[in-house]
Design an enzyme around this catalytic site. Structure first.
Site, mmCIF file in Angstrom:
data_model
loop_
_atom_site.group_PDB
_atom_site.id
_atom_site.type_symbol
_atom_site.label_atom_id
_atom_site.label_comp_id
_atom_site.label_asym_id
_atom_site.label_seq_id
_atom_site.Cartn_x
_atom_site.Cartn_y
_atom_site.Cartn_z
ATOM 1 C CB SER A 39 35.092 18.409 12.360
ATOM 2 O OG SER A 39 36.353 18.511 12.949
ATOM 3 C CE1 TYR B 236 35.049 13.254 13.754
ATOM 4 C CE2 TYR B 236 36.669 14.954 13.233
ATOM 5 C CZ TYR B 236 35.479 14.572 13.836
ATOM 6 O OH TYR B 236 34.721 15.509 14.494
HETATM 7 N N1 NAP Z 1 33.433 17.519 20.818
HETATM 8 C C1 NAP Z 1 34.151 18.259 19.988
HETATM 9 O O1 NAP Z 1 35.121 18.941 20.391
HETATM 10 C C2 NAP Z 1 33.807 18.285 18.519
HETATM 11 C C3 NAP Z 1 34.564 19.104 17.688
HETATM 12 C C4 NAP Z 1 34.258 19.149 16.326
HETATM 13 C C5 NAP Z 1 33.200 18.395 15.834
HETATM 14 N N2 NAP Z 1 32.470 17.597 16.674
HETATM 15 C C6 NAP Z 1 31.352 16.856 16.097
HETATM 16 O O2 NAP Z 1 30.215 17.015 16.926
HETATM 17 C C7 NAP Z 1 29.364 15.863 16.811
HETATM 18 C C8 NAP Z 1 29.021 15.357 18.202
HETATM 19 O O3 NAP Z 1 30.242 14.940 18.810
HETATM 20 P P1 NAP Z 1 30.402 14.737 20.381
HETATM 21 O O4 NAP Z 1 31.666 15.406 20.761
HETATM 22 O O5 NAP Z 1 29.129 15.054 21.054
HETATM 23 O O6 NAP Z 1 30.686 13.156 20.409
HETATM 24 P P2 NAP Z 1 30.356 12.037 21.504
HETATM 25 O O7 NAP Z 1 30.131 12.626 22.837
HETATM 26 O O8 NAP Z 1 31.427 11.021 21.327
HETATM 27 O O9 NAP Z 1 28.973 11.453 20.975
HETATM 28 C C9 NAP Z 1 28.913 10.766 19.768
HETATM 29 C C10 NAP Z 1 27.522 10.264 19.549
HETATM 30 O O10 NAP Z 1 27.518 9.547 18.296
HETATM 31 C C11 NAP Z 1 26.905 8.289 18.520
HETATM 32 N N3 NAP Z 1 27.422 7.239 17.627
HETATM 33 C C12 NAP Z 1 28.706 6.889 17.439
HETATM 34 N N4 NAP Z 1 28.771 5.826 16.607
HETATM 35 C C13 NAP Z 1 27.500 5.520 16.274
HETATM 36 C C14 NAP Z 1 26.898 4.521 15.480
HETATM 37 N N5 NAP Z 1 27.633 3.593 14.827
HETATM 38 N N6 NAP Z 1 25.564 4.488 15.369
HETATM 39 C C15 NAP Z 1 24.791 5.393 16.018
HETATM 40 N N7 NAP Z 1 25.297 6.366 16.802
HETATM 41 C C16 NAP Z 1 26.632 6.426 16.929
HETATM 42 C C17 NAP Z 1 27.250 7.950 19.959
HETATM 43 O O11 NAP Z 1 26.397 6.921 20.412
HETATM 44 P P3 NAP Z 1 26.912 5.890 21.581
HETATM 45 O O12 NAP Z 1 27.340 6.789 22.706
HETATM 46 O O13 NAP Z 1 25.742 5.066 21.872
HETATM 47 O O14 NAP Z 1 28.078 5.151 20.992
HETATM 48 C C18 NAP Z 1 27.037 9.301 20.624
HETATM 49 O O15 NAP Z 1 25.675 9.506 20.883
HETATM 50 C C19 NAP Z 1 30.134 14.866 15.949
HETATM 51 O O16 NAP Z 1 29.650 14.934 14.639
HETATM 52 C C20 NAP Z 1 31.573 15.361 16.018
HETATM 53 O O17 NAP Z 1 32.291 14.987 14.871
HETATM 54 C C21 NAP Z 1 32.759 17.534 17.997
#
Ligand code: NAP
Length: 272
Positions: free
Chosen positions: A165, A178
């Site tokens: 991130s 985070y």
């Molecule tokens: N979206 C952005 O703008 C953004 C920006 C910078 C970095 N990121 C990074 O990109 C990555 C993906 O993020 P995203 O935006 O796609 O997030 P998201 O839509 O919230 O998805 C998060 C995923 O992580 C899983 N997860 C959460 N807690 C968990 C646990 N205890 N055990 C197993 N799985 C777990 C969730 O599973 P469940 O749904 O089953 O809970 C879901 O599949 C992350 O590493 C995030 O930090 C995202």
């Protein structure tokens, strides 16, 4: 849908290489595959013919992704519900053995799973929430890399991709555990790259996806107009280049960033 339809707007240099069996017999594990970026990756790598192990917390959400990907995926699809905040050595041992029995090895491991945790000052950050965020976002990454390391080493080539991130590279007020967990992930990525570079078989990267329209983004910025935020499919050319270029001996291998690279997806441009 085929990978050719899916990748219509991708850079020509990648598009030319794509085929629905390009990653046939390659096995990829994606954590956080039940939503957001991880779910999109499952679809994209499924269209490229990989065997995919979908790991996520919520079984029903994993099943929904499975139902979407199965009809378009040439390889095998396996769902693995697992709460990474409570990951134990026994869970990793079982996961290891089932991957070994089913696929012999693991070609790529992509760490997408994360939680945001509270956005409050450090002075008020709840210690329980701190521990849960660190375990889910960082400790589990170390434990999975360690526990599955021999499977990643079993083949000729492999890759490990850590999703980081912006606040894991330059911290910001109120992003608490985070941000700290993402600094840890950057550290794990750099150490693993350094430790495996001489052997030259494993490529290790960290990607900062930047603003992406997902559940986590909505949680972090509830008042933002989601329509202004790019969706997860826009990240797929970069992820595909890293996976294909790392695992296959092809022209894309020459366009790979060096192992240990910290890539910023939103400013990244495909090399000419
Ligand atoms: N979206 C952005 O703008 C953004 C920006 C910078 C970095 N990121 C990074 O990109 C990555 C993906 O993020 P995203 O935006 O796609 O997030 P998201 O839509 O919230 O998805 C998060 C995923 O992580 C899983 N997860 C959460 N807690 C968990 C646990 N205890 N055990 C197993 N799985 C777990 C969730 O599973 P469940 O749904 O089953 O809970 C879901 O599949 C992350 O590493 C995030 O930090 C995202």
């Amino acid at each position: 849908m085929s990978i050719i339809d899916y990748a219509q707007n991708w850079p020509m240099k990648i598009k030319e290489q794509l085929a629905s069996d390009l990653l046939k017999d390659k096995t990829v594990m994606i954590t956080g595959a039940s939503d957001g970026i991880g779910a999109e990756l499952s679809k994209c790598l499924g269209l490229l013919g990989a065997n995919i192990i979908l790991l996520g917390k919520t079984r029903q959400k994993l099943e929904a992704v499975f139902d979407q990907v199965a009809p378009i995926c040439q390889g095998e699809l396996i769902i693995t519900p697992c709460d990474l905040s409570r990951l134990e050595q026994e869970d990793i041992r079982k996961l290891h053995d089932s991957i070994e029995n089913e696929f012999k090895g693991l070609d790529a491991l992509i760490h997408c799973a994360s939680i945001l945790g509270p956005k409050v000052p450090l002075a008020h950050y709840p210690p329980d929430a701190w521990a849960e965020v660190m375990m889910t976002n960082a400790n589990s990454v170390f434990l999975l890399n360690q526990g599955l390391f021999d499977l990643l080493e079993a083949g000729e080539r492999s890759c490990v991709i850590h999703v980081s991130s912006t606040v894991g590279r330059k911290a910001r007020a109120y992003w608490g555990a985070y941000a700290v967990s993402k600094f840890a992930v950057e550290g794990i990525s750099q150490i693993l790259a350094d430790e495996t570079e001489d052997q030259g078989k494993m490529k290790v990267f960290s990607i900062n996806p930047g603003a992406t329209r997902t559940k986590m983004r909505k949680e972090a910025y509830p008042f933002e107009d989601s329509k202004t935020v790019p969706d997860a499919s826009t990240l797929m050319p970069l992820f595909s280049l890293l996976v294909i270029g790392s695992l296959l001996d092809c022209s894309l291998s020459r366009d790979l960033p060096g192992t240990g690279g910290q890539i910023d997806a939103r400013t990244w441009e495909f090399p000419n």
